[in-house]
Design a protein around this motif. Structure first.
Motif, short mmCIF file in Angstrom:
data_model
loop_
_atom_site.label_atom_id
_atom_site.label_comp_id
_atom_site.label_asym_id
_atom_site.label_seq_id
_atom_site.Cartn_x
_atom_site.Cartn_y
_atom_site.Cartn_z
N CYS A 156 0.72 -1.19 -0.02
CA CYS A 156 0.14 -0.03 0.03
C CYS A 156 0.88 1.39 0.10
CB CYS A 156 -0.95 0.07 1.23
SG CYS A 156 -2.38 -1.13 1.10
N ARG A 157 2.20 1.07 -0.54
CA ARG A 157 3.10 2.33 -0.06
C ARG A 157 3.42 3.05 -1.53
NH1 ARG A 157 7.53 -0.45 3.84
NH2 ARG A 157 6.11 -0.97 5.54
N PRO A 158 3.44 4.28 -1.45
CA PRO A 158 3.84 5.02 -2.59
C PRO A 158 4.81 4.28 -3.66
CG PRO A 158 3.79 6.54 -0.87
CD PRO A 158 3.71 5.20 -0.55
N GLU A 159 5.84 3.78 -3.18
CA GLU A 159 6.95 3.02 -4.14
C GLU A 159 6.47 1.77 -4.60
OE1 GLU A 159 7.15 3.91 -0.81
OE2 GLU A 159 8.57 2.57 0.29
N PHE A 160 5.57 1.19 -3.78
CA PHE A 160 5.02 0.13 -4.84
C PHE A 160 3.98 0.35 -5.49
CE2 PHE A 160 1.01 -2.59 -4.97
CZ PHE A 160 1.52 -4.02 -5.49
N VAL A 161 2.93 1.50 -5.59
CA VAL A 161 2.32 1.78 -6.55
C VAL A 161 2.95 2.40 -7.70
CG1 VAL A 161 0.30 3.45 -7.22
CG2 VAL A 161 0.56 2.41 -4.83
N ARG A 162 4.12 3.11 -7.55
CA ARG A 162 5.00 3.58 -8.69
C ARG A 162 5.43 2.38 -9.36
NH1 ARG A 162 6.50 7.61 -5.08
NH2 ARG A 162 8.60 6.41 -4.51
N ALA A 163 5.89 1.50 -8.70
CA ALA A 163 6.54 0.13 -9.26
C ALA A 163 5.44 -0.59 -10.19
CB ALA A 163 7.17 -0.79 -8.29
N PHE A 164 4.53 -0.61 -9.58
CA PHE A 164 3.43 -1.36 -10.37
C PHE A 164 2.91 -0.44 -11.60
CE2 PHE A 164 -0.41 -3.70 -11.73
CZ PHE A 164 -0.20 -4.93 -11.57
N ALA A 165 2.79 0.74 -11.61
CA ALA A 165 2.45 1.44 -12.69
C ALA A 165 3.66 1.12 -13.79
CB ALA A 165 2.38 3.06 -12.19
N ARG A 166 4.69 1.04 -13.31
CA ARG A 166 5.71 0.89 -14.35
C ARG A 166 5.58 -0.30 -14.93
NH1 ARG A 166 11.40 -0.63 -14.11
NH2 ARG A 166 12.33 0.28 -16.05
N LEU A 167 5.36 -1.28 -14.19
CA LEU A 167 5.10 -2.70 -14.63
C LEU A 167 3.91 -2.83 -15.57
CD1 LEU A 167 5.27 -6.16 -13.05
CD2 LEU A 167 3.13 -5.60 -13.74
N ALA A 168 2.86 -1.87 -15.18
CA ALA A 168 1.59 -2.09 -16.39
C ALA A 168 2.17 -1.55 -17.58
CB ALA A 168 0.56 -1.10 -15.73
N ARG A 169 3.12 -0.76 -17.83
CA ARG A 169 3.51 -0.15 -19.06
C ARG A 169 4.46 -1.15 -19.99
NH1 ARG A 169 4.66 4.48 -16.05
NH2 ARG A 169 6.82 4.18 -15.96
N LEU A 170 5.12 -1.81 -18.96
CA LEU A 170 6.18 -2.91 -19.55
C LEU A 170 5.58 -4.27 -19.96
CD1 LEU A 170 9.25 -2.11 -17.35
CD2 LEU A 170 9.01 -1.18 -19.54
N ALA A 171 4.44 -4.49 -19.06
CA ALA A 171 3.82 -5.93 -19.14
C ALA A 171 2.78 -6.21 -19.91
CB ALA A 171 3.64 -6.36 -17.96
N THR A 172 2.27 -5.29 -20.66
CA THR A 172 1.00 -5.25 -21.52
C THR A 172 1.43 -4.88 -22.90
OG1 THR A 172 0.44 -3.03 -21.01
CG2 THR A 172 -0.62 -4.71 -19.52
N ARG A 173 0.52 -5.57 -23.83
CA ARG A 173 0.61 -5.07 -25.17
C ARG A 173 0.08 -3.49 -25.51
NH1 ARG A 173 -2.20 -8.74 -29.67
NH2 ARG A 173 -4.21 -7.77 -28.63
N ALA A 174 -0.73 -3.24 -24.40
CA ALA A 174 -1.37 -1.95 -24.60
C ALA A 174 -0.12 -0.97 -24.43
CB ALA A 174 -2.23 -1.61 -23.70
N GLY A 175 0.93 -1.31 -23.40
CA GLY A 175 1.68 -0.27 -23.25
C GLY A 175 2.87 -0.48 -24.12
N VAL A 176 3.24 -1.75 -24.47
CA VAL A 176 4.57 -1.84 -25.26
C VAL A 176 4.17 -1.43 -26.86
CG1 VAL A 176 6.05 -3.49 -26.40
CG2 VAL A 176 5.42 -3.50 -23.76
N GLU A 177 3.19 -1.77 -27.33
CA GLU A 177 2.90 -1.64 -28.95
C GLU A 177 1.88 -0.46 -28.97
OE1 GLU A 177 1.02 -4.83 -30.89
OE2 GLU A 177 3.05 -6.08 -30.87
N GLY A 178 0.94 -0.41 -27.99
CA GLY A 178 -0.14 0.54 -28.54
C GLY A 178 0.27 2.08 -27.97
N GLY A 179 1.36 1.97 -27.15
CA GLY A 179 1.63 3.43 -26.38
C GLY A 179 0.72 3.94 -25.87
N ARG A 180 0.04 2.90 -25.32
CA ARG A 180 -1.04 3.44 -24.10
C ARG A 180 -1.02 2.87 -23.00
NH1 ARG A 180 -5.76 0.53 -22.86
NH2 ARG A 180 -5.55 -1.01 -24.43
N THR A 181 -0.84 3.66 -21.77
CA THR A 181 -0.76 3.38 -20.65
C THR A 181 -1.89 2.95 -19.94
OG1 THR A 181 1.32 4.74 -20.47
CG2 THR A 181 0.65 4.17 -18.49
N ILE A 182 -1.95 1.94 -19.24
CA ILE A 182 -3.14 1.64 -18.29
C ILE A 182 -2.57 2.24 -16.91
CG2 ILE A 182 -4.42 0.00 -16.97
CD1 ILE A 182 -3.80 -1.90 -19.71
#
Ligand code: ZN
Length: 237
Positions: free
Chosen positions: A138-164
């Motif tokens: 529940c800490r800010p660094e966890f939320v930031r890390a997961f937001a980064r993961l969401a960019r790296l781990a999804t097709r939407a983030g990698v191909e689509g240039g669309r961040t969740i």
């Protein structure tokens, strides 16, 4: 061409005050809303009923109540009924026994897959670092890390240039601030549930009940689930 996001959001909806406030924010700012509730083996199953009621109240586009029985894997006072819940004397700064190993990582991962599948641009997550500072996920660094993961781990983030986006609007708010915000948004507190103990009435003793009571006390109002507890008073039983 990658498909463009259809908009909308996924809300991790446990049925508690924080996720209900997130639901109200998402309904206002990021419709259509897809609610996701996970039955992971928590002993306080009463919160699932609250989550269903909240989903109906906000007329969400879809409410998935997912059975993911993690209880046998995850050792926590929230999943093992024999384990005592921490009371008021928990050592400040220590991680409480209600921490469920990696639970929020797992839930966010499920929400991420759901959001990408639905073309949603945001996940609303009711993490709160002020009152729950013992939980690492529940800490800010966890939320930031997961937001980064969401960019790296999804097709939407990698191909689509669309961040969740991972939206954690309550991260730095006190429980009192959350009650005040929820009041402005019209959150139906009577439909929410916080108590960990697993009964049909709030026990008044567990961490979740105490934090909830503190929030309503700070906001100077009465909790509709505990109408006898007036603002400014402390419940002793
Ligand atoms: Zn309780």
């Amino acid at each position: 061409m990658p498909t463009r996001p259809a908009g909308g959001s996924v809300v991790l909806l446990s049925g508690g005050m924080d996720s209900a406030t997130c639901l109200a924010l998402a309904a206002r700012d990021r419709p259509p809303v897809h609610a996701l509730t996970v039955v992971y083996g928590q002993r306080h199953l009463r919160e699932i009923r609250s989550a269903r009621r909240l989903g109906r109240r906000y007329a969400v586009a879809r409410h998935i109540v997912l059975d993911l029985p993690l209880g046998p894997l995850l050792d926590s006072a929230l999943t093992r009924s024999g384990r005592p819940l921490p009371g008021a004397r928990r050592r400040r700064g220590s991680i409480p026994t209600t921490y469920v190993p990696a639970r929020n990582t797992i839930l966010l991962a499920v929400a991420l897959g759901y959001a990408e599948s639905e073309g949603c641009g945001a996940i609303y997550y009711g993490a709160n670092a002020v009152d729950y500072s013992g939980y690492p996920d529940c800490r800010p660094e966890f939320v930031r890390a997961f937001a980064r993961l969401a960019r790296l781990a999804t097709r939407a983030g990698v191909e689509g240039g669309r961040t969740i986006r991972v939206v954690a609007p309550l991260l730095h708010r006190s429980k009192g601030d959350i009650v005040r915000l929820g009041d402005r948004l019209g959150v139906p507190w009577e439909l929410t549930w916080s108590c960990y103990a697993g009964g049909e009435r709030p026990c008044g003793q567990c961490d979740a009940c105490r934090l909830r009571a503190r929030g309503f006390r700070q906001a100077g109002r009465t909790d509709p689930l505990v109408p006898g507890l007036r603002p400014g008073s402390r419940r002793s039983a």
